[in-house]
Enzyme design. Structure first.
Site, PDB file in Angstrom:
ATOM      1  N   LYS A 158       9.860  -3.155   2.021  1.00  0.00           N
ATOM      2  CA  LYS A 158       8.995  -2.273   1.797  1.00  0.00           C
ATOM      3  C   LYS A 158       9.968  -1.234   2.338  1.00  0.00           C
ATOM      4  CE  LYS A 158       5.499  -2.784   4.289  1.00  0.00           C
ATOM      5  NZ  LYS A 158       3.958  -2.626   5.109  1.00  0.00           N
ATOM      6  N   GLY A 164       1.022   3.280  -0.907  1.00  0.00           N
ATOM      7  CA  GLY A 164       0.980   2.737  -2.581  1.00  0.00           C
ATOM      8  C   GLY A 164       1.816   1.611  -3.787  1.00  0.00           C
ATOM      9  N   GLY A 165       2.042   0.779  -2.532  1.00  0.00           N
ATOM     10  CA  GLY A 165       2.687  -0.129  -2.792  1.00  0.00           C
ATOM     11  C   GLY A 165       4.033   0.081  -3.568  1.00  0.00           C
ATOM     12  N   HIS A 208      -5.613  -6.858   4.852  1.00  0.00           N
ATOM     13  CA  HIS A 208      -5.407  -5.409   4.895  1.00  0.00           C
ATOM     14  C   HIS A 208      -6.657  -4.661   5.594  1.00  0.00           C
ATOM     15  CE1 HIS A 208      -3.724  -1.656   3.993  1.00  0.00           C
ATOM     16  NE2 HIS A 208      -4.908  -1.443   4.610  1.00  0.00           N
ATOM     17  N   HIS A 234      -0.919  -4.157  -4.368  1.00  0.00           N
ATOM     18  CA  HIS A 234      -0.113  -3.664  -2.997  1.00  0.00           C
ATOM     19  C   HIS A 234      -1.992  -2.030  -3.072  1.00  0.00           C
ATOM     20  CE1 HIS A 234       2.315  -6.121  -1.474  1.00  0.00           C
ATOM     21  NE2 HIS A 234       3.053  -6.027  -3.265  1.00  0.00           N
ATOM     22  N   GLU A 274      -3.081   0.938  10.403  1.00  0.00           N
ATOM     23  CA  GLU A 274      -3.611  -0.116   9.159  1.00  0.00           C
ATOM     24  C   GLU A 274      -2.690  -1.149   9.981  1.00  0.00           C
ATOM     25  OE1 GLU A 274      -2.272   0.709   4.802  1.00  0.00           O
ATOM     26  OE2 GLU A 274      -3.181   2.323   5.464  1.00  0.00           O
ATOM     27  N   ARG A 296      -3.514  10.848   7.705  1.00  0.00           N
ATOM     28  CA  ARG A 296      -4.181  11.917   6.602  1.00  0.00           C
ATOM     29  C   ARG A 296      -5.775  11.283   6.325  1.00  0.00           C
ATOM     30  NH1 ARG A 296      -3.349   8.472   2.069  1.00  0.00           N
ATOM     31  NH2 ARG A 296      -1.979   7.543   1.557  1.00  0.00           N
TER      32      ARG A 296
END
Length: 640
Positions: A158, A164-165, A208, A234, A274, A296
């Site tokens: 990652k 956003g994947g 998720h 993702h 998350e 945000r």
């Protein structure tokens, strides 16, 4: 409370902020690029200021121009929306240095959570569980490969500055690690300007689940969870709240962890914590780990608003203007269930490639919440995210809300661009999803069944033929048919049919040697004696039959050039984008599957490969070219 704010964004989030501002009596200033001069958010705002060219770098990422526009129009604060500059701490500093208020968290909080590795270390200190992995600064490929081996495959690469994947790759086998790492680093460098990555253990049946938090800089509350497990590469597809299978015990533990995370950095405004959750044996209080914090408002915030009755944008403005938290934790509760589906202009059968096009027809159903930044007649630009709308439903139970979502999607009408609408409808009818058995791998496991384009209902296609013939015109279908030929052939791009007019509002349509009796009676269409709920719509892109699986028929253009040969011999750009690299040259021999070029669209890389063995006859592009969908790139010919 502010009397005027500037919205440093575009599309559906800019329109969403304007909606709340109108209810609160706050004037709004929109900003726009060359591509957005006639956009919906510009028309909705009280004032609008031009920023620059269509590229985000020349417009929505031009912080100095945005601050100048705010000062010139007398705006007191700037709402960043999401994306663009919303999580840029340098922009926050510049806004505050200009004497304006940033409607969001402090630059310090954004920096604290901006890099995934540093954020995880901070969360560990705050007592929030984190996924096992390597979050160090050493980025040597051999060292990263060694760390991956110690963590144990499968692992997830990652980007530390990602989202956003982008810059994310799953690796199941050590031999694939080097290539996956290079690809992730390249994508991360292009998307975020930072190629650094971290390595995490990949959870085999992950869910998720994220917690909506809100703080005033001192204390925080959570507004419960959202399940965003239904993802494709993702990217979230359908979100819901609350999470299926959530227990009061786990909600309490996860909520407390999220609040600790927010208060650890003195968070102010709306944010999301998350978590990745192990769903292999139900939801357990010891089976969730921190992934990242989004500092945000989230795209999926409407489902939280639906179940709590809270206007999160209103809360943002109130807290940013100096008010304390509008509610205590014990004052917040969940009512019912909500879903959000993201409607995109994308070519699903071609691999979910982003699409463009003019929205020749656009109609949303009543009774559902629609978040959109476009109107009928608008064009989907290659410069920005191709989202058309978010369709949001709410009901007393999950089953009721899901059926409402299915009905809302079925009644959504779009023509002029390919979309993922049929794919979304298929998801709402998926047995596993309907039962709440969701995880991030659901779509991939059943992808073929979900994206396979089912043959359109022959009766629906017969109605399309009626539309092409002109018999669906209001002045004709009621019985004014005297000037119509009694029998004629109707052609379209892809087929032909014979239509015979039998009388007022009645005809026989023969398609593929099968005849269907069509009539207009009681303000509804009937086919072969059965009542149909379809609508026939004529627009400048052709004829569409909506209701159920949509059928589009485009009148045959006799002047159109037969491009079948080109389709076989030439690699065409499957979407608008930037040619990142070209890997072949004229005269080179290639095998089926060899990489020809890499195209970048929406900051994600797509490899274009040879479809058969052959020789490169001509290379018609070069790295750095901006190309439209369908542009010829590389011509392949058979070996001599």
């Amino acid at each position: 409370m502010f009397h005027k704010i500037l919205i440093a964004n575009r599309g559906e989030i800019a329109c969403r902020v304007i909606d709340s501002c109108r209810r609160m009596g706050v004037a709004t200033v929109a900003v726009y690029s060359d591509a957005d001069r006639a956009a919906r958010h510009v028309a909705m705002a009280d004032e609008a200021v031009h920023l620059g060219g269509p590229s985000p770098a020349d417009s929505y990422l031009h912080g100095d121009a945005i601050i100048k526009a705010a000062k010139a129009t007398g705006a007191q604060a700037i709402h960043p929306g999401y994306g663009f500059l919303s999580e840029n701490p340098d922009f926050v500093d510049a806004v505050e240095d200009a004497g304006l208020v940033f409607i969001g968290p402090s630059a310090r909080a954004i920096r604290a959570m901006g890099l995934k590795d540093a954020a995880k270390a901070l969360m560990e200190t705050a007592g929030v569980p984190v996924v096992p992995g390597y979050h160090g600064a050493e980025q040597d490929p051999l060292h990263l490969a060694q760390m991956a081996g110690q963590i144990g495959y499968p692992v997830l690469i990652k980007a530390v500055a990602g989202g956003g994947g982008k810059g994310m790759r799953r690796v199941d086998d050590p031999k694939d690690f080097a290539d996956a790492l290079a690809s992730a680093q390249s994508e991360a460098r292009n998307a975020f300007g930072n190629p650094d990555v971290l390595i995490e253990k990949y959870i085999l049946r992950p869910r998720h689940i994220e917690l909506q938090i809100f703080g005033d800089g001192h204390r925080a509350v959570h507004l419960f969870e959202r399940d965003c497990s239904l993802q494709r590469r993702h990217q979230k597809v359908i979100e819901e709240a609350p999470a299926p299978g959530m227990t009061p015990e786990m909600r309490k533990v996860m909520g407390a962890s999220a609040v600790r995370a927010a208060e650890a950095i003195g968070y102010k405004g709306a944010g999301t914590i998350e978590f990745i959750v192990d769903g292999s044996d139900g939801l357990r209080p010891d089976g969730f780990w921190f992934m990242e914090m989004n500092t945000r408002l989230q795209v999926e915030h409407p489902v939280t608003e639906a179940i709590t009755g809270v206007d999160l944008v209103e809360w943002q403005l109130r807290v940013a203007s100096g008010e304390p938290l509008p509610a205590k934790q014990e004052e917040l509760s969940i009512t019912g269930h909500a879903f959000e589906a993201r409607l995109y202009a994308e070519d699903v059968p071609a691999g979910f490639l982003p699409a463009t096009g003019r929205l020749a027809h656009l109609r949303f159903p009543e009774g559902v919440r629609i978040e959109t930044g476009v109107r009928q007649g608008d064009s989907i630009s290659p410069w920005y995210d191709p989202m058309i709308a978010k369709i949001v439903t709410h009901g007393p139970t999950r089953a009721v809300a899901l059926r409402a979502l299915e009905a809302g999607l079925v009644d959504t009408e779009v023509a002029g661009s390919v979309t993922n609408l049929d794919f979304l409808i298929a998801l709402t009818r998926h047995d596993g999803f309907a039962s709440g058995e969701v995880d991030t791998g659901l779509i991939e496991r059943d992808l073929d069944a979900l994206v396979t384009a089912a043959e359109p209902d022959p009766r629906t296609r017969a109605l399309g033929v009626v539309g092409l013939s002109g018999l669906a015109d209001p002045a004709v279908k009621g019985g004014m048919t005297l000037w119509q030929p009694l029998r004629r052939t109707v052609t379209w791009d892809g087929g032909e049919a014979v239509i015979e007019v039998h009388g007022p509002g009645a005809a026989r349509v023969t398609v593929d040697e099968t005849a269907h009796e069509v009539r207009w009676q009681g303000d509804r269409w009937w086919v072969d004696g059965s009542l149909r709920r379809n609508r026939i719509v004529t627009h400048d892109a052709g004829i569409s039959v909506f209701g159920g699986r949509t059928v589009h028929l485009t009148p045959l253009d006799p002047l159109a050039r037969d491009s079948a040969a080109a389709g076989v011999e030439v690699t065409l750009a499957p979407m608008p984008g930037l040619v990142k690299s070209v890997h072949v040259q004229a005269g080179q021999t290639v095998k089926a599957g060899d990489r020809l070029a890499v195209l970048e669209a929406m900051k994600m890389e797509h490899s274009l490969t040879a479809w058969r063995d052959g020789v490169i006859a001509e290379v018609m592009t070069q790295a750095g070219d901006q190309v439209e969908a369908g542009a010829p790139l590389i011509r392949l010919e058979e070996e001599a």
